[in-house]
Write an enzyme that holds these catalytic residues in place. Structure first.
Site, short mmCIF file in Angstrom:
data_model
loop_
_atom_site.label_atom_id
_atom_site.label_comp_id
_atom_site.label_asym_id
_atom_site.label_seq_id
_atom_site.Cartn_x
_atom_site.Cartn_y
_atom_site.Cartn_z
N GLN A 51 44.48 48.77 41.93
CA GLN A 51 45.83 48.74 42.49
C GLN A 51 46.56 50.07 42.34
OE1 GLN A 51 46.93 44.84 40.48
NE2 GLN A 51 48.02 44.67 42.40
N CYS A 90 51.30 39.00 44.38
CA CYS A 90 50.53 40.16 43.92
C CYS A 90 51.35 41.40 44.25
CB CYS A 90 49.19 40.17 44.66
SG CYS A 90 48.17 41.61 44.30
N LEU A 91 51.38 42.36 43.34
CA LEU A 91 52.17 43.57 43.60
C LEU A 91 51.66 44.33 44.83
CD1 LEU A 91 52.81 44.99 40.01
CD2 LEU A 91 54.34 43.64 41.45
N HIS A 132 43.40 36.23 38.17
CA HIS A 132 43.88 37.06 39.29
C HIS A 132 43.49 38.53 39.10
CE1 HIS A 132 47.17 38.19 42.32
NE2 HIS A 132 46.86 39.35 41.77
N GLU A 133 43.75 39.06 37.91
CA GLU A 133 43.48 40.49 37.68
C GLU A 133 41.99 40.81 37.67
OE1 GLU A 133 45.91 42.36 38.17
OE2 GLU A 133 47.37 40.75 38.00
N HIS A 136 40.61 41.29 41.04
CA HIS A 136 40.87 42.63 41.59
C HIS A 136 39.72 43.59 41.29
CE1 HIS A 136 44.84 42.80 43.40
NE2 HIS A 136 45.40 42.18 42.38
#
Ligand code: NI
Length: 163
Positions: A51, A90-91, A132-133, A136
């Site tokens: 990210q 999500c950012l 979630h992370e 990624h």
């Protein structure tokens, strides 16, 4: 410390698989600190390497409880149990929220910022954030997993009104 730019939907880096970190050194610690600062700047719960444009298996999570930010290097889920239906965002997808099924409990093994092996058990929001992370790090995004028909767009103003 520095705030890094968060890559958003459409950025190819978000779809790539991250590489393991070989040595946890000062450079890695500096990146982790930057990730925490960036996370806090965006009021996020979690942030992963890709990210901020780095294909490294690095994750930071902060639930804003008294445990402080969690920094994980090369995290791996070694156990997971149950399911929870959660609403998440999500950012990298500003203003988008959807319902997802996440594990109810996870156990993650990782290195901490000093290169020591740690094992963390998470339930509820922490299990959700870890799941979630870690996705990624393999180029998997929350939009891949949404329960059909639940995606909605909420502006920051609307979020403020709902508080
Ligand atoms: Ni995310």
């Amino acid at each position: 410390m520095a705030i890094r730019i968060v890559r958003e939907d459409g950025d190819e880096t978000l779809r790539k698989k991250s590489r393991e970190v070989e040595i946890v050194d000062d450079r890695i610690r500096e990146i982790l600190n930057d990730m925490v600062e960036t996370l806090h700047n965006y009021n996020g719960v979690g942030l992963a390497g890709p990210q901020i444009g780095l294909l490294k298996r690095l994750v930071v999570i902060d639930l804003y409880d008294n445990k402080g930010p969690i920094k994980l290097v090369n995290p791996k889920i070694i156990k997971q149990k149950g399911e929870q239906e959660v609403e998440e965002g999500c950012l990298s997808f500003p203003n988008q929220f959807a319902k997802i099924i996440r594990p109810a409990e996870v156990v993650v093994e990782a290195l901490n910022e000093n290169g020591k092996k740690v094992k963390i058990k998470g339930e509820g929001l922490l299990a959700q954030a870890i799941s979630h992370e870690l996705d990624h790090l393999d180029g998997i995004l929350f939009v891949d997993k949404i329960i059909p028909g639940t995606l909605k767009y909420v502006t920051p103003e609307e979020q403020e009104e709902n508080k």
